[in-house]
Scaffold this active site. Structure first.
Site, short mmCIF file in Angstrom:
data_model
loop_
_atom_site.label_atom_id
_atom_site.label_comp_id
_atom_site.label_asym_id
_atom_site.label_seq_id
_atom_site.Cartn_x
_atom_site.Cartn_y
_atom_site.Cartn_z
N HIS A 1 0.79 -1.23 0.00
CA HIS A 1 0.00 0.00 0.00
C HIS A 1 0.83 1.28 0.00
CE1 HIS A 1 1.17 -0.14 4.18
NE2 HIS A 1 0.71 1.09 4.33
N HIS B 1 1.60 6.98 0.34
CA HIS B 1 0.95 6.02 1.24
C HIS B 1 -0.53 5.95 0.88
CE1 HIS B 1 -0.75 4.42 4.97
NE2 HIS B 1 0.47 4.01 5.27
#
Length: 167
Positions: free
Chosen positions: A70, A85
């Site tokens: 991620h 992020h």
């Protein structure tokens, strides 16, 4: 011989293009204290309208979260790094819905696809897809970081400018 006559390089602004399409947000609006407080660094966030992350500048992929996929760390050609992020608490998805399109060590160009993700999977898990883009603290070569105003955000134009120190 001792470098007394060497010329210093002038300070340089590096413009970073937005790595996602969507709504630009200040970090203070990110629902995670580590980001919103500035503890991790300076930056902006984007509420994505599509699940694709592209390179905001030329550089090298220096880290991808191995299991969760991620988040990634990209190093600009000049040596400073930025964190992208995707989502908040999305590490809990353990990689489900995240599809890296690059590997650690890959050289990338501005606009190249780095990561694709499924917004629906994130939202069905009750998580936010808000994506912080952070210039981590502690990078000595950075003089300052500037941001466009929310209303001035334009796709394919710099939304963060990093001023490097004279060297």
């Amino acid at each position: 011989m001792f470098g007394f006559n060497k010329k210093k390089k002038a300070a340089e602004f590096i413009g970073l293009a937005a790595p996602l399409k969507g709504k630009l947000l200040p970090l203070k609006d990110v629902p995670d204290r580590a980001f919103s407080s500035g503890t991790m660094g300076r930056g902006r966030a984007i509420l994505p309208s599509e699940g694709k992350v592209t390179a905001p500048c030329p550089g090298t992929v220096v880290h991808i979260m191995e299991k969760s996929k991620h988040a990634l760390l990209l190093e600009h050609e000049t040596g400073f790094q930025m964190l992208i992020h995707v989502g908040i608490e999305t590490v809990s998805l353990k990689g489900e819905g995240f599809f890296p399109r690059v590997n650690v060590g890959d050289k990338v160009t501005t606009g190249q696809t780095l990561l694709e993700f499924d917004i629906e999977i994130i939202e069905k898990a009750g998580l936010s897809a808000i994506t912080p883009i952070i210039i981590p603290n502690g990078q000595e070569m950075i003089e300052s970081v500037e941001f466009t105003e929310d209303s001035a955000f334009r796709e394919n134009e710099p939304f963060i400018r990093v001023l490097l120190k004279n060297w």
